[in-house]
Design a protein around this motif. Structure first.
Motif, short mmCIF file in Angstrom:
data_model
loop_
_atom_site.label_atom_id
_atom_site.label_comp_id
_atom_site.label_asym_id
_atom_site.label_seq_id
_atom_site.Cartn_x
_atom_site.Cartn_y
_atom_site.Cartn_z
N MET A 108 1.05 -1.57 0.51
CA MET A 108 -0.19 0.08 -0.01
C MET A 108 0.87 0.98 -0.12
O MET A 108 0.64 1.99 -0.31
N ARG A 109 2.04 1.28 0.47
CA ARG A 109 2.74 2.19 0.90
C ARG A 109 3.85 2.68 -0.16
O ARG A 109 3.54 4.01 -0.99
N VAL A 110 3.60 1.80 -0.96
CA VAL A 110 4.28 2.19 -2.82
C VAL A 110 3.47 2.28 -3.83
O VAL A 110 3.75 3.06 -4.24
N LEU A 111 2.73 1.57 -3.48
CA LEU A 111 1.23 2.28 -4.65
C LEU A 111 1.06 3.28 -4.55
O LEU A 111 0.38 3.71 -5.41
N GLY A 112 0.83 3.56 -3.52
CA GLY A 112 0.58 4.90 -2.89
C GLY A 112 0.93 6.02 -2.94
O GLY A 112 0.59 7.67 -3.03
N VAL A 113 2.99 5.52 -3.64
CA VAL A 113 3.43 6.53 -3.68
C VAL A 113 2.94 8.42 -4.56
O VAL A 113 3.25 8.84 -4.76
N PRO A 114 2.49 7.15 -6.12
CA PRO A 114 2.18 8.33 -6.71
C PRO A 114 0.51 8.92 -6.28
O PRO A 114 0.52 11.02 -6.42
N GLY A 173 -1.89 12.91 -6.50
CA GLY A 173 -2.70 12.96 -5.91
C GLY A 173 -3.92 14.08 -5.36
O GLY A 173 -4.93 14.04 -5.17
N GLN A 174 -2.91 13.83 -3.78
CA GLN A 174 -3.76 14.57 -2.64
C GLN A 174 -3.78 16.26 -3.05
O GLN A 174 -4.41 17.09 -2.74
N ALA A 175 -2.67 16.90 -3.85
CA ALA A 175 -2.69 18.11 -4.30
C ALA A 175 -3.90 18.82 -4.64
O ALA A 175 -3.97 19.15 -5.18
N LEU A 176 -3.38 17.58 -6.48
CA LEU A 176 -4.40 17.72 -6.77
C LEU A 176 -5.62 17.88 -6.26
O LEU A 176 -6.68 18.40 -6.62
N ALA A 177 -7.06 16.90 -5.44
CA ALA A 177 -7.42 16.60 -4.59
C ALA A 177 -7.56 18.23 -4.22
O ALA A 177 -8.96 18.49 -3.64
N GLN A 178 -6.69 18.59 -3.34
CA GLN A 178 -6.80 20.34 -2.12
C GLN A 178 -7.19 21.49 -3.19
O GLN A 178 -8.23 22.01 -3.38
N VAL A 179 -6.13 21.38 -4.60
CA VAL A 179 -6.88 22.36 -5.68
C VAL A 179 -8.06 22.56 -6.18
O VAL A 179 -8.32 23.68 -6.39
N PHE A 180 -8.08 21.37 -6.52
CA PHE A 180 -9.78 20.68 -7.12
C PHE A 180 -10.29 21.22 -6.30
O PHE A 180 -12.01 22.38 -6.84
N TYR A 181 -10.72 21.07 -4.88
CA TYR A 181 -11.94 21.31 -4.06
C TYR A 181 -12.09 22.51 -4.45
O TYR A 181 -12.67 23.14 -4.04
N ALA A 182 -10.82 23.68 -3.95
CA ALA A 182 -10.93 24.83 -3.47
C ALA A 182 -11.22 25.54 -4.60
O ALA A 182 -11.89 26.65 -4.47
N THR A 183 -11.07 24.87 -5.78
CA THR A 183 -11.25 25.74 -7.08
C THR A 183 -12.46 25.50 -7.59
O THR A 183 -13.32 26.38 -7.85
N VAL A 209 -4.62 2.12 -10.30
CA VAL A 209 -5.19 3.08 -11.60
C VAL A 209 -6.37 4.22 -11.29
O VAL A 209 -6.22 5.29 -11.11
N PHE A 210 -7.49 3.61 -10.97
CA PHE A 210 -8.63 3.92 -11.19
C PHE A 210 -8.99 5.07 -9.92
O PHE A 210 -9.25 5.98 -9.49
N SER A 211 -8.12 4.14 -8.90
CA SER A 211 -8.59 5.27 -7.56
C SER A 211 -6.87 6.16 -7.75
O SER A 211 -7.71 7.98 -7.02
N PHE A 212 -6.01 6.39 -8.09
CA PHE A 212 -5.67 7.52 -9.12
C PHE A 212 -6.34 8.79 -9.35
O PHE A 212 -6.04 9.81 -9.54
#
Length: 500
Positions: free
Chosen positions: A281-287, A292-302, A365-368
């Protein structure tokens, strides 16, 4: 690849159809540039920090045993479940009010709830801690249970300020805290490993990754007590009551879907198996951590600030396309060479993690793609529906794991868990696309050329890995990596041109 283009604005208005259309296009272009700029700013710190974490992983897997990592996996699972209640999800409402003072009152409300949750966690650990150790069959966890209240206090406060910073568009400050957190985590974990402190230093490093940066956010995001009062706090609590009513249960069920597996693996397959799963989970979660997390936060604010449906649709389709183009080649390499790749990078005792990773590639892939877009559900006020989706999702995942337990196979549990996650995230992506005025079929049709060429390339690389891999595994891996890298570069250029 063909990416979606925004529909032209309606003609008419005082400036005339042609001029109105031109202004609309300029407005959308500026919005996209602002979104990308904010995303790059936040992703920069996140990428620097998580890049450091990723680079430290091969060191940590040689300093710590799978059992140590299993204890960390159980601890983080319990903390992730408790964290949902830290501020009762009111923190997620902070970017939404039009009035700045309402945002400040939400922040104070969240701080009060975090303090109460911390005390409740301390009481629960003192009374029920031994039951948790007994259920998970992880006696090595016992000395670290009293760290849970500290973790709740720190992570709850940070998440509250995290959403306040997003509201204030203080993405530079937020980016710096992400880098600081990762540096603190890596320093503590590597130092503790060299001193043979065991799982405790892994847990302390994880706590640092959730808490560092609180002081910086308090000082530099313009938070003040202006216009804060008990009456206004009560008013915003009522106005955004759907967040604790529906989003808390949604969050709990969603987190359970991710965090129950380490607990169940520890109980039924052993702490070492839980550690293997945790590393996967740790390795596959790196991307996802990097982007993803940065995009999610900026997407939400936008999308919270710009409620125009056409802008939201165009932005959502473009982000989904870009994320799919990035994730497909990256995770395909894992699907082709997982066991050898994990053994090569992390050490020979982590080959099982590579086998788990191969099974989980479609889900990641689809989670990302879908996870960063899921915040649009909050903007549309669909918390109740999201709660029921989460209930179904968690039930499906747990059922998959339980079937594997019944047959005594950890691999079967992982495979069914991943299959359930894939189904859910595809459906969730379709739901978000419908909410923004398009649909999964339309988006898939626009991605068909990329998808078909990607699948064809992976099929060819799979054949070469069957032929070349047994004799020359490193050469086969490098050939796949080079081919997928070229494919990503070519595909991304087309996406970038369409998003410019």
């Amino acid at each position: 690849m063909t990416t979606p283009a925004p529909a032209p604005p309606a003609a008419g208005g005082v400036l005339g159809g042609a001029l109105g259309g031109a202004l609309g296009r300029i407005h959308r272009r500026l919005l996209r540039r602002g979104f990308v700029a904010h995303a790059v700013t936040l992703a920069g710190g996140t990428a620097a920090g998580q890049g450091l974490v990723a680079l430290s992983t091969p060191v940590l897997t040689r300093l710590y045993s799978p059992t140590d990592v299993g204890i960390l996996a159980v601890y983080t699972s319990v903390l992730s479940i408790l964290n949902v209640f830290a501020a009762m999800r009111y923190e997620m409402a902070i970017p939404l009010p039009e009035e700045e003072s309402d945002g400040r009152n939400l922040v104070v409300l969240c701080f009060g709830i975090v303090a109460a949750t911390t005390l409740a966690t301390l009481a629960a650990v003192l009374v029920f801690g031994h039951y948790l150790v007994g259920f998970s069959r992880t006696p090595g966890l016992r000395p670290y249970l009293l760290l849970l209240p500290i973790s709740i206090l720190g992570s709850g406060a940070y998440q509250t300020l995290n959403y306040w910073a997003a509201r204030r568009k203080a993405f530079g400050v937020l980016s710096a805290t992400k880098a600081t957190q990762s540096a603190g985590q890596v320093g503590i974990q590597i130092g503790g490993g060299l001193l043979h402190f065991g799982a405790g230093s892994l847990i302390l490093g994880f706590i640092a990754s959730n808490c560092l940066g609180i002081g910086s956010l308090l000082r530099r995001t313009g938070l003040s007590a202006a216009d804060v009062s008990l009456a206004r706090i009560a008013a915003v609590a009522r106005a955004y009551r759907n967040f604790p009513l529906y989003n808390t249960l949604h969050g709990v069920t969603n987190v359970l879907g991710f965090q129950l597996p380490p607990l169940l693996f520890a109980r039924y397959f052993g702490t070492e198996s839980a550690g293997q799963f945790g590393v996967t989970m740790r390795v596959l979660g790196v991307p996802s951590f990097l982007v993803g997390q940065a995009l999610a936060q900026v997407f939400y604010a936008t999308v919270a600030e710009h409620r125009d449906e056409e802008q939201s649709r165009a932005l959502t389709e473009r982000v989904a396309a870009g994320l799919f183009v990035v994730s497909f080649p990256l995770y395909s390499l894992v699907a082709l060479h997982g066991p050898y790749l994990f053994s090569l990078v992390l050490g020979g005792r982590w080959e099982t993690s590579g086998r788990y990773a191969q099974l989980m590639v479609p889900w990641f892939v689809f989670s990302f793609v879908a996870s960063p877009l899921a915040t649009f559900v909050l903007v549309k006020g669909k918390q109740r529906a999201a709660m029921f989706v989460s209930l179904y999702e968690t039930g499906l995942r747990v059922m998959g794991i339980w079937i594997g337990i019944r047959y005594g196979s950890a691999l079967l549990s992982v495979g069914l868990f991943a299959a359930a996650g894939t189904i859910i995230y595809v459906a969730y992506l379709g739901w978000v696309l419908r909410l923004v005025g398009t649909g999964l079929a339309r988006w898939a049709a626009r991605m068909a050329r990329f998808g078909a060429s990607g699948v064809a390339l992976v099929a060819v690389l799979w054949l070469q890995s069957r032929w070349l891999g047994p004799a020359l595994p490193l050469a086969s891996l490098l050939l796949s990596a080079a081919s997928l890298g070229l494919f990503l570069t070519f595909s991304w250029r087309r996406v970038a041109r369409s998003m410019a």
